[in-house]
Design a protein around this motif. Structure first.
Motif, short mmCIF file in Angstrom:
data_model
loop_
_atom_site.label_atom_id
_atom_site.label_comp_id
_atom_site.label_asym_id
_atom_site.label_seq_id
_atom_site.Cartn_x
_atom_site.Cartn_y
_atom_site.Cartn_z
N CYS A 148 -0.46 13.44 6.79
CA CYS A 148 -0.52 14.89 7.03
C CYS A 148 -0.74 15.07 8.53
O CYS A 148 -1.85 14.83 9.03
CB CYS A 148 -1.65 15.53 6.23
N GLY A 149 0.29 15.46 9.26
CA GLY A 149 0.18 15.56 10.71
C GLY A 149 -0.10 14.20 11.31
O GLY A 149 0.63 13.23 11.08
N ASN A 150 -1.19 14.09 12.08
CA ASN A 150 -1.57 12.82 12.68
C ASN A 150 -2.53 12.01 11.81
O ASN A 150 -2.97 10.94 12.21
CB ASN A 150 -2.20 13.06 14.06
N ASN A 151 -2.89 12.55 10.66
CA ASN A 151 -3.86 11.87 9.79
C ASN A 151 -3.17 11.23 8.60
O ASN A 151 -2.14 11.71 8.12
CB ASN A 151 -4.91 12.88 9.29
N LYS A 152 -3.75 10.13 8.14
CA LYS A 152 -3.16 9.47 6.99
C LYS A 152 -4.22 8.74 6.17
O LYS A 152 -5.28 8.36 6.68
CB LYS A 152 -2.07 8.49 7.41
N ILE A 153 -3.91 8.58 4.88
CA ILE A 153 -4.73 7.80 3.96
C ILE A 153 -3.86 6.66 3.43
O ILE A 153 -2.73 6.88 2.98
CB ILE A 153 -5.23 8.66 2.79
N THR A 154 -4.40 5.47 3.48
CA THR A 154 -3.70 4.30 2.97
C THR A 154 -4.39 3.82 1.70
O THR A 154 -5.59 3.56 1.70
CB THR A 154 -3.68 3.16 4.00
N LEU A 155 -3.63 3.74 0.59
CA LEU A 155 -4.16 3.30 -0.70
C LEU A 155 -3.59 1.93 -1.03
O LEU A 155 -2.41 1.80 -1.39
CB LEU A 155 -3.77 4.30 -1.80
N PRO A 156 -4.39 0.87 -0.90
CA PRO A 156 -3.89 -0.48 -1.23
C PRO A 156 -3.47 -0.57 -2.69
O PRO A 156 -4.08 0.06 -3.58
CB PRO A 156 -5.10 -1.37 -0.95
N ALA A 157 -2.42 -1.35 -2.95
CA ALA A 157 -1.95 -1.56 -4.32
C ALA A 157 -2.86 -2.60 -4.99
O ALA A 157 -2.51 -3.78 -5.10
CB ALA A 157 -0.49 -2.01 -4.32
N ALA A 162 0.83 -1.20 0.00
CA ALA A 162 0.00 0.00 0.00
C ALA A 162 0.87 1.25 0.00
O ALA A 162 2.00 1.24 0.50
CB ALA A 162 -0.93 0.02 1.21
N LEU A 163 0.33 2.32 -0.56
CA LEU A 163 0.93 3.65 -0.53
C LEU A 163 0.26 4.42 0.61
O LEU A 163 -0.96 4.32 0.80
CB LEU A 163 0.68 4.37 -1.86
N ILE A 164 1.04 5.20 1.37
CA ILE A 164 0.50 5.90 2.53
C ILE A 164 0.81 7.39 2.41
O ILE A 164 1.97 7.78 2.22
CB ILE A 164 1.10 5.35 3.84
N TYR A 165 -0.23 8.20 2.49
CA TYR A 165 -0.08 9.66 2.54
C TYR A 165 -0.35 10.11 3.97
O TYR A 165 -1.38 9.76 4.56
CB TYR A 165 -1.06 10.35 1.60
#
Length: 632
Positions: free
Chosen positions: A561-570, A556-559
């Protein structure tokens, strides 16, 4: 014999030099005519052919004047008759010099007699007239704008199907400052009925010194006036307590001598005990007697008397409200153990429930009702009495949450406060995350892919969070994480949705969700620019092996920002040709709503084996790709 030949020889000599002089041996031009007599005793000048306009009209019917006569000059002794002012002679409407313009195939006036006052014409570019305090007046006739034939019944005819008439715009203060407005004067008042509530106004008073401005809006209501505003007879409902946010308190003030009309909304700050505001909404003043209702809001700065100096209907008075000392107190509020019942709060769905929050150190005193609103929900702590020692605050909650997000709910009692956190989920039960988008802005994204199991942690890549696959522009699910890797029976390899299928406006800065958008209510497919902003304003990392395998669900790719994140599975994608699986575990191609042309659209693609991330790479619309939704 010699004398007869002398003059022709002189002319031949002059002409052979390329110039002709009359009354001069040294011409200064091709033809140079010098006056023979300068004392006025003889007529001097050049006589060009003299013709009437009707003769020139006859010549036009015979084709006498053409390209070889371009520039010929004549003197018209009589205008062409009205019937003959057509074709070449359309402009021969008065006595004067005319020259033939072969390019336009017509006779044109010489000199300044041809102008906008006595002939038609076309402006070649914009003209600006500086009047310098002077007036421009038109006497007689009719004026047409947008039409060459104004209606016979109108002195001014404005014709358009795309443009309107814009009268002078001004505030009520500016309108009232017009000196001696004439009966029938029209202006557009921008605030005569409150902030951003303008109307077309007309003065219907025949006496310029005492204008009477009337409204031409659908309500057609003037501003109301009050003869006697009776603050001394004000009555207040509800109680105010020092240091406690005001909830449900109103003051009613009677009036007499009302004159039918509207009044503006207004806010009036308190004096004495400060921190309070008396607010009145836009409303109506009735003829005769009536009353006005003010809502009191804010937090009183202390105990005592709060005074409000108000002005409504051109009358001013002052009313007062008592503020009691707030003696109820607690030592602490335990927001971390706040409990919502029911626990699930879903965006767009009506919610009725409670929030229970423990407190310690209650002193047993009574307290008034407290109320506030957030994200479409109203939180109410009913009036009650504290326990002596430990107890619970029980807020009632009602409303429809407007946004799916993590709410931080401020709880305050006396001088003690804290915040309760809860997540408002989407209709599908998915959680959300707020991410940085640049220029100090943020956007709320769904934490899961569309079709993923939203009960699972969105940041731990396993098969159940990969979700569904969609062809661009369609809400139909063409595959999911359990679909076999091979070709899909019935796959539409020629599926090319129209360019506005996922963004009805076609504008990336103002996207418009369509019926084809697969995202739940309140969410839509992101634009190309939104994917780019997410990438450019986040820290990027990855997890997993990033190897191409149908069974590799852990990359997965992880973005962040501060304490928040979005995980995009490959997730990989499904082939445009037959729907077979491609590149699972190696990369992902997430759809955007932005189309390129009839067969291509932009997507957010990444392949961390090669180190590449493309927030705006071209993809075929026929591809099967995952969708991650963003809040509208």
């Amino acid at each position: 014999m010699k004398k007869r030949k002398l003059l022709p020889l002189v002319f031949i000599g002059i002409m052979t030099s390329g110039q002709v002089g009359i009354n001069t041996p040294s011409p200064k031009a091709t033809v140079d005519i010098v006056a023979k007599n300068t004392d006025g005793s003889l007529p001097e000048g050049i006589l060009v052919p003299k013709l009437t306009g009707d003769v020139l009209f006859t010549a036009s019917t015979l084709g006498t004047y053409g390209s070889n006569q371009n520039g010929v000059i004549v003197f018209v002794t009589q205008p062409a008759s009205n019937a003959n002012q057509i074709g070449q002679t359309v402009q021969i409407d008065e006595v004067g010099f005319y020259y033939f313009d072969a390019g336009q195939n017509r006779w044109k006036k010489l000199g300044s007699s041809s102008n906008i006052y006595n002939s038609d014409g076309t402006l070649s570019s914009t003209r600006h007239v500086i009047m310098d305090g002077n007036n421009l007046g038109f006497t007689g006739g009719r004026i047409g704008m947008g039409t060459s034939s104004p209606d016979p019944s109108a002195i001014l005819d404005l014709t358009s199907t795309t443009l309107g008439l814009l009268p002078p715009r001004m505030t009520k203060v500016q309108m009232d400052a017009i000196q001696n407005p004439l009966y029938g004067l029209v202006v557009f008042c921008t605030d005569c009925f409150g902030a951003n509530k303008g109307c077309l106004m007309i003065n219907d008073s025949v006496a310029p010194t005492t204008p009477n401005w009337g409204s031409l809006c659908s309500t057609n209501v003037a501003t109301g006036i009050i003869d006697d505003l009776q603050c001394a007879n004000a009555t207040t409902s509800g109680a105010l307590h020092s240091g406690i946010i005001v909830s449900g308190v109103t003051t009613t003030i009677p009036y007499s001598g009302g004159h039918n009309g509207t009044h503006f909304a207004g806010n009036f700050n308190s004096t004495g005990v400060t921190g309070l505001v008396a607010h009145i909404n836009d409303g109506f003043i009735s003829d005769g007697n009536g009353s006005l209702v003010f809502e009191i809001t804010g937090i009183p700065s202390g105990a005592g008397t709060a005074s409000f100096n108000i002005t409504v209907g051109e009358k001013t008075c002052t009313f007062t409200v008592d503020v009691d000392d707030f003696t109820a107190s607690v030592t602490s509020i335990d927001c971390g153990n706040g409990v919502f019942s029911p626990a699930s709060i879903i965006q767009g769905q009506s919610y009725t429930g409670t929030l229970t929050i423990p407190y310690t150190g209650g002193n047993g005193d009574s307290y008034p009702q407290q109320q506030f609103s957030q994200n479409g929900l109203t939180f109410t702590l009913p009036a009650g009495t504290l326990a002596t020692g430990n107890g619970n605050f029980i807020y009632t909650i009602s409303g429809i949450p407007t946004s799916a997000l993590t709410m931080s709910i401020p709880i305050s009692f006396g001088n003690v406060s804290c915040n309760v956190s809860t997540v408002v989920t989407t209709a599908g039960g998915g959680s959300v995350v707020t991410m940085c988008m640049g220029n100090n802005t943020t956007k709320v994204w769904m934490a899961h892919n569309l079709g993923a199991d939203t009960s699972l942690d969105p940041d731990i890549p396993i098969k159940q969070i990969h979700g569904n696959y969609y062809q661009w522009g369609s809400s139909t699910i063409v595959a999911d994480a359990d679909t076999p890797a091979g070709a899909i029976s019935g796959w539409d390899a020629a599926f090319y949705a129209p360019d506005l299928s996922w963004n009805g406006s076609g504008n990336e800065n103002a996207p418009m969700k369509t019926a084809n958008d697969p995202c739940p209510s309140g969410f839509r497919v992101p634009t190309r620019n939104e994917w780019g902003a997410l990438r450019n304003n986040s820290t990027v990392s990855k997890t997993g092996s990033f190897t191409n395998s149908a069974s590799n669900f852990g990359s997965a790719l992880i973005y962040t920002c501060g304490n928040n994140k979005i995980t995009l599975p490959a997730t990989g994608g499904r082939s445009i040709n037959n729907g077979s699986l491609e590149n699972r575990g190696l990369g992902g191609g997430y759809s955007s709503s932005t189309a390129i042309d009839n067969t291509n659209a932009y997507g957010h693609n990444f392949n961390l084996l090669s180190g590449e991330i493309f927030p705006a790479r071209s993809d075929k619309k026929t591809n099967g790709q995952p969708v991650r939704c963003i809040q509208e």
